[in-house]
Enzyme design. Structure first.
Site, short mmCIF file in Angstrom:
data_model
loop_
_atom_site.label_atom_id
_atom_site.label_comp_id
_atom_site.label_asym_id
_atom_site.label_seq_id
_atom_site.Cartn_x
_atom_site.Cartn_y
_atom_site.Cartn_z
N THR A 1 40.90 50.10 34.10
CA THR A 1 42.00 50.48 34.88
C THR A 1 42.81 49.31 35.17
O THR A 1 42.59 47.98 35.00
CB THR A 1 40.59 50.06 36.36
OG1 THR A 1 39.59 51.00 36.37
CG2 THR A 1 41.18 51.14 37.83
N GLY B 1 42.36 43.11 40.15
CA GLY B 1 42.98 43.30 41.38
C GLY B 1 43.16 44.64 41.80
O GLY B 1 43.09 44.59 43.14
N GLU C 1 34.21 47.29 35.39
CA GLU C 1 35.42 46.45 33.78
C GLU C 1 34.44 45.51 33.02
O GLU C 1 33.96 45.64 31.81
CB GLU C 1 36.14 46.04 34.35
CG GLU C 1 37.45 47.03 34.80
CD GLU C 1 38.02 46.44 35.23
OE1 GLU C 1 39.50 47.54 35.13
OE2 GLU C 1 38.00 45.28 35.87
#
Length: 225
Positions: free
Chosen positions: A33, A98, A105
Site C-alpha cells: 500500500t 504510515g 502488509e
C-alpha cells in the site's frame, strides 16, 4: 502519518524496476500500500501477463482492479513475491504503517517467498528514528499508551484527517504512533511492543526484506535492506 518526500519520478522508477526484475509470468504478487507501490501495481497491469495479486488494503485492491490485475487471497494462492513501500529503511529494519495498513502488509510479506521494498532516497536512513505505528484493539488503546510510555516512548492516538475521531484501519484497529527517538535496538523494541496486551501489530519489520529498490533521479539502485 504518511511520510512526505521523494519525487513521483523516483517512485515510478522504483516500482517499475521491481516489477521488471522480480515478477515472472504467472506469479502471485503481494500488493503493498502507498504511493510508490501504486506505480508497481500499474506496471503489473501493463507489463506482466497472467499475474494475480494479494492486496494488503482496500486501496491496493482498488488499484489492482483498476490496473486489470486479478485479485486473489492467501487462502487461494501462495505469494511468490511481495512488493511494498516503507516509511523508513535503516540497516535491515523497515518502519511501516504510515498508511495504517501494516498489519496486513506484515503477514502478506511474511507469507511470500521473497519480499522486496520500493522506495525513494528520502526513506533511507542510518538509524531508525521515525515514530513506529502500532495497530491496537480499540478498547485497549489507553493501556497501550501507558505501556509505551513506560518503555520510554511517547504515544499518540492517530486522529483521522477527513472525519472526526481516530483513524480506523481496514482490519478495525486504531493506530497509536510511538516515538522512541533514535532506536538503537529495534529487535528489542519490536519484542517489547509485541508483548503489550492489546497490540495487534507494530510497524517494525526486522530482517524481513530481501532487497530494496531505490528510485533516484538517474535510475534505480538496488541495495540490501
Amino acid at each position: 502519518m504518511k511520510q512526505a518526500g521523494g519525487s513521483a519520478e523516483q517512485k515510478r522508477r522504483a516500482g517499475e524496476a521491481a516489477v521488471a526484475e522480480e515478477v515472472t509470468e504467472g506469479a502471485v504478487v503481494g500488493l503493498g500500500t502507498g504511493s510508490t507501490v501504486a506505480h508497481a501495481i500499474r506496471a503489473l497491469g501493463a507489463e506482466a501477463s497472467d499475474v494475480s495479486g494479494v492486496a494488503t488494503s482496500f486501496e491496493s485492491r482498488r488499484r489492482a482492479v483498476d490496473a486489470g490485475v486479478t485479485v486473489t487471497s492467501l487462502e487461494a494462492a501462495s505469494v511468490d513475491v511481495a512488493i511494498d513501500g516503507a516509511d523508513q529503511v535503516a540497516d535491515g529494519v523497515l518502519v511501516k504503517g504510515g498508511g495504517a495498513a501494516h498489519t496486513r502488509e506484515k503477514y502478506v510479506a511474511a507469507s511470500a517467498d521473497r519480499f522486496v521494498v520500493v522506495a525513494d532516497p528520502s526513506k533511507e536512513s542510518d538509524v531508525v528514528d521515525v515514530p513506529v505505528p502500532v495497530a491496537v484493539v480499540p478498547d485497549a488503546w489507553p493501556v497501550v499508551v501507558d505501556r509505551v510510555e513506560a518503555l520510554g516512548g511517547t504515544a499518540t492516538l492517530r486522529d483521522a484527517e477527513r472525519k472526526d475521531g481516530p483513524v480506523v484501519t481496514d482490519t478495525g484497529s486504531l493506530v497509536v504512533d510511538c516515538d522512541f527517538g533514535a532506536i538503537e535496538t529495534p529487535e528489542a523494541v519490536a519484542a517489547s511492543l509485541s508483548a503489550v496486551p492489546g497490540v495487534v501489530e507494530h510497524g517494525l519489520f526486522v530482517g524481513m526484506a530481501d532487497a530494496v529498490y531505490v528510485g533516484t533521479d538517474d535510475g534505480v539502485r538496488v541495495r540490501d535492506p
